[in-house]
Each structure stands twice: as C-alpha cells, then as structure tokens.
Design a protein around this motif. Structure first.
Motif, PDB file in Angstrom:
ATOM      1  N   GLY A   1       0.582  -1.282   0.550  1.00 27.47           N
ATOM      2  CA  GLY A   1      -0.100  -0.423  -0.157  1.00 27.47           C
ATOM      3  C   GLY A   1       0.880   1.194  -0.180  1.00 27.47           C
ATOM      4  N   LYS A   2       2.394   0.995   0.174  1.00 27.30           N
ATOM      5  CA  LYS A   2       3.052   2.501   0.187  1.00 27.30           C
ATOM      6  C   LYS A   2       2.697   2.966  -2.055  1.00 27.30           C
ATOM      7  N   ILE A   3       2.751   2.325  -2.659  1.00 28.04           N
ATOM      8  CA  ILE A   3       2.190   2.677  -3.622  1.00 28.04           C
ATOM      9  C   ILE A   3       0.697   2.430  -4.111  1.00 28.04           C
ATOM     10  N   SER A   4      -0.131   3.287  -3.500  1.00 31.49           N
ATOM     11  CA  SER A   4      -1.284   3.278  -3.891  1.00 31.49           C
ATOM     12  C   SER A   4      -2.915   3.321  -4.840  1.00 31.49           C
ATOM     13  N   SER A   5      -2.238   3.741  -6.201  1.00 29.74           N
ATOM     14  CA  SER A   5      -2.593   4.308  -7.325  1.00 29.74           C
ATOM     15  C   SER A   5      -1.928   3.870  -8.119  1.00 29.74           C
ATOM     16  N   TRP A   6      -2.667   4.446  -9.330  1.00 27.65           N
ATOM     17  CA  TRP A   6      -1.741   4.402 -10.965  1.00 27.65           C
ATOM     18  C   TRP A   6      -1.347   5.607 -10.857  1.00 27.65           C
ATOM     19  N   ALA A   7      -1.967   6.598 -10.206  1.00 27.98           N
ATOM     20  CA  ALA A   7      -0.479   8.159 -10.226  1.00 27.98           C
ATOM     21  C   ALA A   7       0.082   8.128  -9.485  1.00 27.98           C
ATOM     22  N   GLN A   8       0.242   6.899  -8.084  1.00 34.38           N
ATOM     23  CA  GLN A   8       1.943   7.078  -7.681  1.00 34.38           C
ATOM     24  C   GLN A   8       2.286   6.188  -8.306  1.00 34.38           C
ATOM     25  N   LEU A   9       1.790   5.406  -8.829  1.00 34.43           N
ATOM     26  CA  LEU A   9       2.995   4.614  -9.951  1.00 34.43           C
ATOM     27  C   LEU A   9       3.450   5.397 -11.196  1.00 34.43           C
ATOM     28  N   HIS A  10       2.983   6.035 -11.885  1.00 30.72           N
ATOM     29  CA  HIS A  10       3.531   6.933 -12.334  1.00 30.72           C
ATOM     30  C   HIS A  10       4.035   7.619 -11.974  1.00 30.72           C
ATOM     31  N   GLU A  11       4.126   8.546 -10.480  1.00 31.41           N
ATOM     32  CA  GLU A  11       4.962   9.733 -10.315  1.00 31.41           C
ATOM     33  C   GLU A  11       6.727   8.815  -9.835  1.00 31.41           C
ATOM     34  N   THR A  12       6.188   8.075  -9.367  1.00 35.50           N
ATOM     35  CA  THR A  12       7.428   6.684  -9.220  1.00 35.50           C
ATOM     36  C   THR A  12       8.372   6.316  -9.861  1.00 35.50           C
ATOM     37  N   TYR A  13       7.488   6.389 -11.287  1.00 32.86           N
ATOM     38  CA  TYR A  13       7.809   5.767 -13.058  1.00 32.86           C
ATOM     39  C   TYR A  13       9.173   7.498 -12.588  1.00 32.86           C
ATOM     40  N   GLU A  14       8.213   8.217 -12.540  1.00 33.36           N
ATOM     41  CA  GLU A  14       9.459   9.450 -13.105  1.00 33.36           C
ATOM     42  C   GLU A  14      10.373   9.859 -12.173  1.00 33.36           C
ATOM     43  N   GLN A  15      10.594   9.309 -10.644  1.00 32.47           N
ATOM     44  CA  GLN A  15      11.514   9.454  -9.902  1.00 32.47           C
ATOM     45  C   GLN A  15      12.243   8.504 -10.800  1.00 32.47           C
ATOM     46  N   LEU A  16      12.049   7.008 -11.013  1.00 28.89           N
ATOM     47  CA  LEU A  16      12.934   6.092 -11.808  1.00 28.89           C
ATOM     48  C   LEU A  16      13.088   6.889 -12.402  1.00 28.89           C
ATOM     49  N   GLY A  17      13.060   7.251 -13.242  1.00 26.19           N
ATOM     50  CA  GLY A  17      13.420   7.938 -15.143  1.00 26.19           C
ATOM     51  C   GLY A  17      15.033   8.549 -14.420  1.00 26.19           C
ATOM     52  N   GLN A  18      14.365   9.582 -13.202  1.00 23.78           N
ATOM     53  CA  GLN A  18      15.828  10.465 -12.692  1.00 23.78           C
ATOM     54  C   GLN A  18      16.864  10.001 -12.241  1.00 23.78           C
ATOM     55  N   GLN A  19      16.469   8.981 -11.638  1.00 25.83           N
ATOM     56  CA  GLN A  19      18.033   8.393 -11.507  1.00 25.83           C
ATOM     57  C   GLN A  19      18.754   7.409 -12.330  1.00 25.83           C
ATOM     58  N   TYR A  20      17.754   6.835 -13.399  1.00 27.47           N
ATOM     59  CA  TYR A  20      18.272   6.365 -14.508  1.00 27.47           C
ATOM     60  C   TYR A  20      19.535   6.610 -15.369  1.00 27.47           C
TER      61      TYR A  20
END
Length: 731
Positions: free
Chosen positions: A609-628
């Motif tokens: 439940g730390k990621i609880s929506s598609w919107a939060q998952l998409h925010e995580t994609y962006e964060q991972l993109g910044q770390q890539y």
C-alpha cells in the motif's frame, strides 16, 4: 424478437438516470452540472426569442427548459427539435472554417436531447444528439447518431452501479486464453500493462492493480459525453458513449463506441474515413485512418493505425504505427512499425523498436491443446520477409530473423543476432553481432530515428532507445560464456577428444583462450550450440571468432560512453564508483529499463500500500527515470570491470587509459561501419542497375557524401575523441 419499448414522448430527454440510482437529494443533472461548470451563466429565453425560434421551425417539449447565454442569437437556430433541458452558449453571426469546411455558427436541422453547448458552436444535420456537453467553437456536421447512455464507461474497464461483472471490458494481452487479461483505463502506460500482464501467480499484486483501476473512476451513473473546444466532427454515422478532448478531428467514421479519445492543442488526435472503433482508449496525438477496425484496445500517445489495420485485444505503445495488417492479443512497447497487409501478429510481447516485414506471421498456431502460446521478443525485434514462428519462442534484443518457416520453438538468448533457417542442410544458424558486422548503418540510424521521432508530450516513462543499454549489455555478458562453451566443445571435438573429464570452468576458460588468442583456428571450427531450438537438428553459431571480441569491445565502449556522459573527470572518482558499482539483471518495463531489484521493490510497495494508485505508480516511474542515468553509469562501470575480469582494486589508471583508447578504436570502427554498410548500396551493381547512370541514381536516392546521418556520426566521433582526450589528460 427485438425488444422495443414504447414510452410517453414527454419522457424523452428526461430520466437519464433512474431514480433508484440517484443519491439522496440529487436530481438527474447533478453530475452533468459538475462536468459543465458554466451553468450559472445562463438564463431562460425571453418571449421574443421563443417567437423567433418557433418561426424558424424549432420545437421544444418545454421552452422553459431551454437556457441561453446573454449573447444568444435566436435567428441562428433553425429546424431543430429540443427535448429535455438544453443550455446554449452565445451564438453570433459568424461562420467557422476548418479545412475548407465553412459553416455558419448555430444549430440547424438537428434533434437535440438534453445537451449543453459552449460558445459559437456549429451543429448541422445531426439526426440525434443526446446527453453531450459540447465545448466552444466545436463543429459537428452530418452525424447520424451521437449519444451517451447513463452507464457510459468511455472505454475504461470498470462497471457502473447495478451492472453485472460480465459487462466489464478486459484486454486479453499476450495470450489468447485470457490468462494475462488487464482492465484498460485512460492513462494506461506501457509499463502498467507490462507489470499487470506479468506476475500472474501473485494474487495480491493482481488484486491491487484491479483496485487501482476501480478507484480511479466513479461508479455512479449519469456522466455525459464530452467534446472539447475546437473539435471537428463531420460525416460520421454512429458515435455512442465517446468522450473527446479538444482539437480532435473526426471525419467519416462508421462507428465509434465506448471510447476515450484524448486530444489537445499540440497533440491533436484524428480519426478518418471508414473506421470502426469499439471499447478502447486513444491517446494524445493519435492518428486512425482509412477503414481501421479496432476492438478492445489501447493506443498510447502518438501511435497510428492506418489502411484497414485490425487491432484487437491489444496495447499499442507510443510512437508506433500499424498499417493494413492484423494484430491480436499483443502487448507492444513504443516505436513499433508494421506496414504490410499480409503480416500477422498474435499472442506476443514485443518490447519496442521493432519492425515486421511483409508476410511475417507471428501468430499462435495452437501447438498444444489450447490457445496458450506466447512469444516474447526483446527490443529491436525484426522478423524478415515471410517469417513464420512457432509459439512459444523467446528472443534477445535486436534479433533479425531471415526469411523462412521455423517449425520448432526457439529460444535465442544472444543479442544482435541473425537467425537463419538453413533448409539445404537442415540447420538452425545464428550469427551473433550480425548488425555490427554487416548492417551498422541500420542499427545506428534506427536508434537515432526513434529518439528523433519520439513525439510524446508526456514523458512519464523514460524510454531507452540506445542499442547499448543495460538490457542488451546484460544479454551480451550472458552470451559470452555460451560462445566460450560452444567453442571449447567444438575444438575438442575437432581434436577427436571428449570433454566429459573437464569441468565447466575448464571448458569456459579454454573457449575464452581460443577466442582471444587463436581466432583463425576458431574460424575453421563448426561450432554447435544446444538449447536454442526445440528439435534434434543442429544449431550452429556463425562467425563466433569475430562476434566474441566485438562483444567484449562493445561492453568496454558502453562503459566509457557512460563515464563520459556523466562527467566523471578523474580516475579517483571512477575508482570510488567502482567500489560500489554492481551489475545484475534489468527488465524492460514498457520501454523504461529498470533493475530487476527495483521492479521487485515496486511490487512490494504496491502490495504493502505504499504505492496505492496508478498516479502514484506513474510518479514512481518519473522518479526512477531521474535515477536512471546514475544507475546506468554504475551498471556500465561494473560491466566494464566484469568483462575484463577486474575489480576496484585491480583496476588501474593504466588499464583505464587502455580502455579509453580501445573505446576510440571501437567508436571509429562503428562510424566506419555505418559508412561502409551504406556505401554497399551505392557500389552493388544489382542495386544500381535500375538507374541510367550514377547521376541518375544520386538524383533518386541522394549522394552518399550528403547523407545527413552519416555526417552526424562523423561529427559525433570527432566530439567523442575530444572528450576522451580531455579525460585522458587528467589521468
């Protein structure tokens, strides 16, 4: 027998939502009013306006239910029949023009049932327009039916209050038996589809994905269809339960049903003649033209369907194009090309940067007792002319499959390979590194082309297009011991010796020694490999003596390129990084590359439940993109050390200097290869025989020396040499 209901005419335009479905204290307009937002700027008609409307052959079941803006001109409404509450914005004596279509502002020759209109709309000859909210300066002309039902879902895989589960729309991706089905939703990214179709044994994760989708949409009945500002709809037959963004252009469609058509200024979507689209999501900037049939589908932004293409139970990634052919039950990542009428793709996961030739049939042939076959193809998948594959099969990145019928399942873990079905000696042949050895121009240009043609305005997912990236480099490193083992076994067989008494490590070491120190002898061997085809026939590796050192050099180049790209400016900084850098498996998540450990962490966060929506998952994609970039750098350094058998302690400045020099040599070889592979097209007499002379050929295809891409690579090589020299002086 057709069930036709007969109801009082006085009910037409009313009772859109059944009273049992209305919240306490709410009327049938409460959701409409929330959607519209302009309801306070309207007034009732005055007596003169009603008289003018009646004189112009307009009718209404109740003129008190017609509300208008202050700048409403009743003379611009003619031959219309109104039912229910209708709100009309200002109508002024103008005409709107779009692509030579010129029509006066106003409502003409239409039946309108419970709709809201923005300012200066054009509505001409709409036989039935029901329960829509129309934006400003919209043109709707010559439409048979345009209506919204109270249970509209607009292509999303949800169900409304009171509906049974069996009406839910599922996309049966990757597998014809529905075992990898997902619920489509507006905003679904390729990574979402990938994560959902995988991990089918993880029931908790699957339940979370379903809950994400359910939570994202309201289950209440009564939402109206929307048409955004400046959209143009003309000469269409049926538009039902479709919501449309701004600046869209719909012309000549036969049937549009249960859709979301995303569109906006700068990323307008278009749907053209003869199209029939049902149960789908269309992303921003999409193009759908000329007789396309699509059912249960998602088109990510800036993708295209053209010329009678059929897309069914499939997800089409960003910047992809499908023309003419048929695609079923497939999940396709960004930058896919499929243009030929006789190609067929079914039950497949295609990981992007792919191209299917004419006659290619990548379709489940039901080789077991059910329709459960699948194909998984890494980035750069390219089945050639008339290729027929058998499910299940799996291919590493940048696999080129030569013309032929492949009768057995294939598992090709070596990237950049040419795969050949040699019928004359009944052998499967694999040439590792084919692209670098024989068609460097196509490989490099495609990588550049995909970046250049990435038209996405929303780049939530960072898509990797470079052919040397963590996924392909990991495959290179995995393929090195395959080549070592096969080479050692072939050498001992040629000596008439068995290998039973030798350990795996001894064989790998012998193969490595032969490949690095005795390539001429390796070239004379017939090198066979096992486990790449489900058959008893031979599978042979070709040109291993060239591919093996090339692969090692490419890993070094990958490492140096990333070191330069991230601005590492001293050996001390590099050595510090080398102490912690690690390599491991990477996963292509919808075109965005992630470490396998990162994907595992994602799934854990979702289940907890730390990621609880598609919107939060998409925010995580962006964060991972910044770390890539940093993570890729660490992987590149670890790979650089691994391929040379080094660690942070044994990695010296002298060795790094050698790596820099080697990378320049490799980069120069690649640049030369780009030029030479294109030059062959000019020197081949069979290529030039259709032209009168050299001047005629250059007039048609252009001069080799004027090729902009080749000139660009030459410039990049010069810049690369400068970067290497600058770093070398600091060592």
């Amino acid at each position: 027998m057709n069930h036709i209901q007969k109801k009082p005419l006085s009910q037409l335009g009313y009772q859109f939502v059944d009273e049992t479905s209305l919240p306490k204290g709410k009327d049938e307009y409460y959701l409409r009013n929330e959607q519209w937002g302009k309801r306070n700027g309207y007034r009732k008609l005055n007596a003169l306006e009603i008289e003018t409307l009646v004189q112009n052959d307009n009718t209404s079941d109740d003129w008190n239910q017609i509300f208008v803006a202050n700048e409403f001109d009743a003379r611009l409404v003619k031959h219309c029949h109104f039912f229910g509450m209708v709100r009309i914005g200002k109508l002024e004596p103008y005409f709107l023009e779009f692509h030579n279509l010129r029509l006066p502002v106003g409502l003409y020759n239409s039946t309108i049932c419970a709709c809201d209109f923005g300012d200066n709309v054009v509505v001409h000859n709409v036989n039935f327009l029901s329960h829509y909210i129309i934006g400003n300066e919209v043109i709707i002309a010559n439409v048979n039916e345009m209506a919204t039902t109270d249970h509209s879902k607009f292509g999303n895989g949800i169900i409304k209050e009171g509906e049974p589960e069996n009406v839910r729309i599922w996309l049966e991706l990757c597998n014809e038996n529905g075992g990898r089905s997902v619920m489509p939703f507006d905003g679904m990214l390729p990574g979402d589809a990938y994560l959902w179709t995988r991990n089918r044994d993880d029931e908790a994760l699957q339940a979370k994905f379903k809950a994400f989708t359910e939570k994202q949409f309201d289950k209440k009945r009564g939402y109206y269809g929307l048409v955004g500002d400046r959209s143009v709809i003309k000469n269409c037959k049926i538009i039902k339960d479709v919501t449309i963004g701004s600046d869209a252009y719909l012309k000549g469609a036969n049937k549009l049903k249960n859709l979301t058509i995303n569109s906006r200024a700068g990323a307008a979507s278009q749907i053209g003649e003869g199209c029939e689209l049902v149960n789908g999501i269309i992303g921003y900037g999409c193009r759908v033209f000329y007789g396309v049939k699509a059912v249960r589908f998602v088109m990510a932004s800036h993708s295209q369907l053209k010329y009678g293409a059929r897309l069914i139970n499939s997800y089409l990634g960003n910047n992809a194009t499908i023309s003419c052919c048929e695609v079923l039950n497939s999940l396709i990542f960004p930058a896919h090309e499929q243009h030929h009428n006789n190609s067929f793709l079914c039950a497949a996961l295609i990981m992007g940067q792919s191209n299917m030739a004419a006659g290619a049939t990548i379709g489940s042939n039901h080789n077991s007792r059910g329709a459960d076959g699948e194909i998984i193809a890494g980035r750069g998948f390219w089945p050639g002319l008339c290729v027929s594959l058998k499910h299940n099969s799996k291919f590493a990145s940048f696999a080129l499959i030569a013309k032929g019928t492949y009768m057995q399942e294939l598992h090709i873990p070596i990237p950049f390979s040419l795969i050949l079905n040699s019928e004359h000696d009944n052998t499967l042949k694999i040439m590792p590194g084919y692209w670098f050895l024989h068609n460097m121009y196509a490989l490099a240009r495609n990588s550049w082309k995909y970046v250049d043609r990435d038209k996405r305005t929303d780049k939530t997912q960072l898509i990797e297009y470079d052919y040397l990236a963590p996924d392909s480099v990991e495959e290179i490193l995995t393929s090195l011991p395959i080549m070592e083992m096969a080479t050692a076994q072939a050498w001992y067989a040629a000596q008439g010796q068995t290998t039973e008494q030798l350990s795996e490590n001894e064989l790998l070491q012998k193969g490595k020694e032969l490949l690095l120190q005795q390539p001429e002898e390796v070239a004379r061997l017939t090198i066979l490999v096992h486990g790449m085809e489900n058959s008893q026939r031979k599978a042979q590796l070709l040109k291993v003596h060239k591919a093996y050192p090339l692969f090692r050099a490419l890993v070094v180049l990958y490492g140096i390129r990333n070191i330069l790209a991230q601005g590492i400016d001293s050996f001390a900084a590099l050595q510090s990084l080398a102490k912690t850098a690690k390599r491991g498996p990477w996963i292509n998540v919808g075109g965005q590359l992630m470490k396998a450990s990162t994907v595992d962490d994602l799934k854990t966060k979702i289940k907890k439940g730390k990621i609880s929506s598609w919107a939060q998952l998409h925010e995580t994609y962006e964060q991972l993109g910044q770390q890539y970039a940093q993570e890729k750098l660490e992987h590149a350094v670890a790979s650089l050390l691994y391929v040379q058998g080094l660690n942070a302690r044994t990695f010296t400045a002298e060795r790094f200097q050698q790596n820099l020099e080697q990378s320049v040599t490799t980069m120069s070889w690649i640049t030369e290869g780009i030029y030479r592979s294109r030059e062959k097209d000019y020197q081949n007499p069979y290529r030039s025989m259709t032209y009168e002379n050299k001047a005629d050929m250059e007039a048609v295809v252009g001069k080799l020396e004027d090729n902009s891409f080749i000139q660009q690579t030459i410039t990049e090589l010069k810049q690369y040499k400068k970067q290497v020299k600058a770093l070398a002086t600091k060592l």
